[in-house]
Scaffold this active site. Structure first.
Site, PDB file in Angstrom:
ATOM      1  N   THR A 184      -0.879   4.761  15.762  1.00 58.95           N
ATOM      2  CA  THR A 184      -0.885   5.546  14.513  1.00 58.95           C
ATOM      3  C   THR A 184      -2.320   6.025  14.167  1.00 58.95           C
ATOM      4  O   THR A 184      -2.718   6.807  13.136  1.00 58.95           O
ATOM      5  CB  THR A 184      -0.055   5.094  13.322  1.00 58.95           C
ATOM      6  OG1 THR A 184      -0.874   3.952  12.821  1.00 58.95           O
ATOM      7  CG2 THR A 184       1.146   4.692  13.611  1.00 58.95           C
ATOM      8  N   ASN A 268      -0.672  -8.542   9.932  1.00 57.92           N
ATOM      9  CA  ASN A 268       0.116  -9.532   9.618  1.00 57.92           C
ATOM     10  C   ASN A 268       0.678 -10.468  10.764  1.00 57.92           C
ATOM     11  O   ASN A 268       0.839  -9.556  12.029  1.00 57.92           O
ATOM     12  CB  ASN A 268       1.151  -9.451   8.715  1.00 57.92           C
ATOM     13  CG  ASN A 268       2.163  -8.190   9.437  1.00 57.92           C
ATOM     14  OD1 ASN A 268       1.910  -6.976   9.328  1.00 57.92           O
ATOM     15  ND2 ASN A 268       3.386  -8.741   9.875  1.00 57.92           N
ATOM     16  N   ASP A 311       3.064 -10.044   4.464  1.00 57.31           N
ATOM     17  CA  ASP A 311       2.919  -8.621   5.158  1.00 57.31           C
ATOM     18  C   ASP A 311       1.498  -8.175   4.541  1.00 57.31           C
ATOM     19  O   ASP A 311       1.557  -6.893   4.496  1.00 57.31           O
ATOM     20  CB  ASP A 311       3.943  -7.777   4.994  1.00 57.31           C
ATOM     21  CG  ASP A 311       3.837  -6.380   5.903  1.00 57.31           C
ATOM     22  OD1 ASP A 311       2.900  -6.673   6.781  1.00 57.31           O
ATOM     23  OD2 ASP A 311       4.875  -5.576   5.859  1.00 57.31           O
ATOM     24  N   ASN A 397      -4.036  -0.422   0.636  1.00 61.34           N
ATOM     25  CA  ASN A 397      -3.487  -0.654   2.029  1.00 61.34           C
ATOM     26  C   ASN A 397      -4.543   0.418   2.946  1.00 61.34           C
ATOM     27  O   ASN A 397      -5.781   0.191   2.621  1.00 61.34           O
ATOM     28  CB  ASN A 397      -2.132   0.308   1.880  1.00 61.34           C
ATOM     29  CG  ASN A 397      -1.285  -0.202   3.070  1.00 61.34           C
ATOM     30  OD1 ASN A 397      -1.573   0.132   4.166  1.00 61.34           O
ATOM     31  ND2 ASN A 397      -0.214  -1.097   2.868  1.00 61.34           N
TER      32      ASN A 397
END
Length: 543
Positions: A184, A268, A311, A397
């Protein structure tokens, strides 16, 4: 493969022969665009934005200052480019000498950066049968080198396109075809190598960073982020579990030419919420890796969240800053981490210098010790469910931070959120995710996005700009010599604030959620600011 390409009505053929046809007063886009490696070393960027973060530092700071606090109120949309195959763009445009490159799914577009007109378009079908993040077919952009454009595909192929026409020059699959892998990211070019990573950290794959020769596509090296049996750190991965351990590398890193070191984050471990199959620290998950770009050898690592049960990927941009820290001049790397702490490390050796809590609701840890390890609370996922903060999306993030050397402030978008984490042991099955259950919304908590500005030594934000919305945006930030910070807010607007104070100065309602990071460039000395919103690329300039 050439049969898969669609080109816009002969424009690519015209470009091969003569400079692209221009409106009066626009810059000349020649067929001989050549991005020398020396251009990629320019810091800070000015008229070009030649890589995902602008330059190798990851600071997303531009020396352009035509648009500033005195005239930002006059900023207007100049053009909009609509991408038909996506309603959720995550790309940061790359601009070199008036040519803009953007991606969506497995498509690449070259645009006239002054008008938004299409120069060429490369397309291949999306890949069926992918899972999790890869199945959403997000793509965050390209890398450029000489007369070549590089992009990753949803199924982890590295493509090399001709910069003049979009013709495919080579196509390399950099995984074994396992559908649990995906990609991605935008690649990163360092010297004569193209460096890539994969997604799939929640899906039972073994993460890696790999480098390919930019001219030939031949693999140069590969660093596996999950140690094989007998290697340092392998005690966390009994039996064959190292093949499923996660630690993927789904965002581009940064590069220090003087130290000859690339800095790359890892995701993670897997399974996400069940730590029993992976005892110990689970190296090299949730880490910042310092690698030699010539051979892929590990120089040092720093693990933010050992034995992660929440996560908390560590793929957030590692920003390179040279500054005086506590009275000593240092080469620093700064990262606002998903786990809710803002870290400062010495990038020459990875020495831990500080960690500042920026998430107010954070409850998974009680602090960070003098060595940089978290002091854990007793909270962990359970069968009945446990409220843990920050939630699964993290306190920040992948959306980009920025650092402005004139204000000496580090800017990033934070999220106050909590989730109910649940645990159920899970056996790995190919073609399925490997979370060991999941996380749900905490009914007693409201998500809240906040734009934060920190000094590197500060234990509290210099300023906070609280967002109006439900916390669902994922837009990054940009800062400029004009004293501005640009970002996508949580109410579908592209916005600018004063870099020193956080005072709101301008906004433009895009009518679409913004899940990308902005950039700026100049054509014929005229500054533009661009951002992807929903299915469109918006470019803004002064009248």
């Amino acid at each position: 493969m050439l049969g898969m390409q669609r080109f816009t009505l002969g424009l690519s053929l015209l470009l091969l022969a003569v400079p692209f046809a221009q409106h009066p007063g626009t810059t000349s886009l020649t067929a001989r665009l050549d991005v020398a490696p020396s251009q990629l070393l320019v810091t800070p960027v000015d008229h070009n934005w030649s890589s995902y973060n602008g330059d190798y530092t990851g600071r997303r700071y531009s020396a352009l200052r035509e648009i500033d606090k005195s005239n930002i109120s006059k900023l207007r949309a100049q053009w909009v480019f609509h991408v038909a195959n996506s309603n959720h763009l995550e790309v940061t445009p790359v601009v070199v000498d008036g040519m803009m490159f953007v991606t969506s799914a497995n498509d690449a577009f070259a645009l006239d950066a002054q008008t938004g007109r299409t120069v060429w378009h490369y397309s291949r079908p999306i890949t069926e049968g992918l899972i999790d993040d890869a199945s959403q077919h997000h793509n965050r952009g390209v890398a450029v080198w000489h007369n070549r454009v590089f992009m990753e595909t949803d199924n982890a192929h590295l493509l090399c396109l001709d910069v003049r026409s979009g013709h495919l020059l080579w196509d390399v699959a950099y995984t074994d075809g396992n559908r649990n892998y995906g990609a991605t990211s935008a690649p990163l070019v360092v010297k004569d190598k193209v460096i890539v990573g994969t997604s799939g950290g929640d899906d039972g794959v073994r993460g890696f960073v790999a480098a390919y020769d930019a001219a030939t596509g031949k693999e140069s090296w590969r660093f596996w982020t999950i140690p094989a049996p007998g290697e340092f750190g392998s005690s966390s991965w009994p039996g064959e579990s190292y093949k499923l351990g996660g630690g993927t590398t789904w965002m581009p890193g940064t590069f220090d030419p003087e130290l000859n070191t690339i800095f790359w984050g890892t995701s993670n471990p897997a399974p996400d919420f069940d730590g029993d199959p992976r005892p110990g620290d689970d190296l090299y998950t949730d880490c910042l890796l310092a690698l030699d770009p010539d051979n892929g050898k590990l120089k040092w690592y720093f693990q933010f969240t050992p034995h992660d049960l929440f996560d908390y990927d560590a793929v957030e941009t590692p920003v390179l800053v040279d500054a005086v820290f506590k009275g000593q001049a240092r080469k620093l790397v700064v990262e606002a981490n998903r786990n809710g702490f803002l870290y400062v490390l010495d990038r020459t050796d990875g020495k831990f210098l500080s960690a500042t809590r920026f998430s107010e609701k954070l409850n998974w840890a009680n602090g960070i010790d003098e060595k940089g390890r978290p002091i854990r609370s007793e909270l962990k996922p359970t069968e009945k469910g446990t409220r843990i903060c920050p939630g699964m999306v993290g306190a920040t993030n992948w959306h980009s931070p920025a650092f402005n050397p004139e204000t000496s402030l580090f800017y990033f978008m934070a999220l106050e959120s909590c989730n109910i984490y649940k645990l159920r042991a899970q056996k790995f099955v190919p073609g399925q995710t490997y979370y060991a259950t999941g996380a749900s919304h905490s009914e007693t908590d409201r998500n809240q996005k906040i734009l934060l500005a920190y000094s590197i030594e500060g234990d509290k934000p210099k300023w906070r700009y609280v967002q109006s919305g439900n916390g669902h945006s994922s837009a990054g930030v940009l800062t400029t010599a004009g004293g501005l910070v640009f970002f996508g807010d949580d109410a579908q607007s592209f916005e600018a604030v004063d870099a020193a104070t956080g005072k709101s100065l301008w906004h433009f309602n895009t009518g679409q959620n913004i899940s990308a990071s902005p950039m700026t460039y100049a054509v014929n000395s005229k500054q533009f600011v661009a951002v992807a919103a929903g299915s469109d690329i918006f470019a803004f300039t002064l009248p």
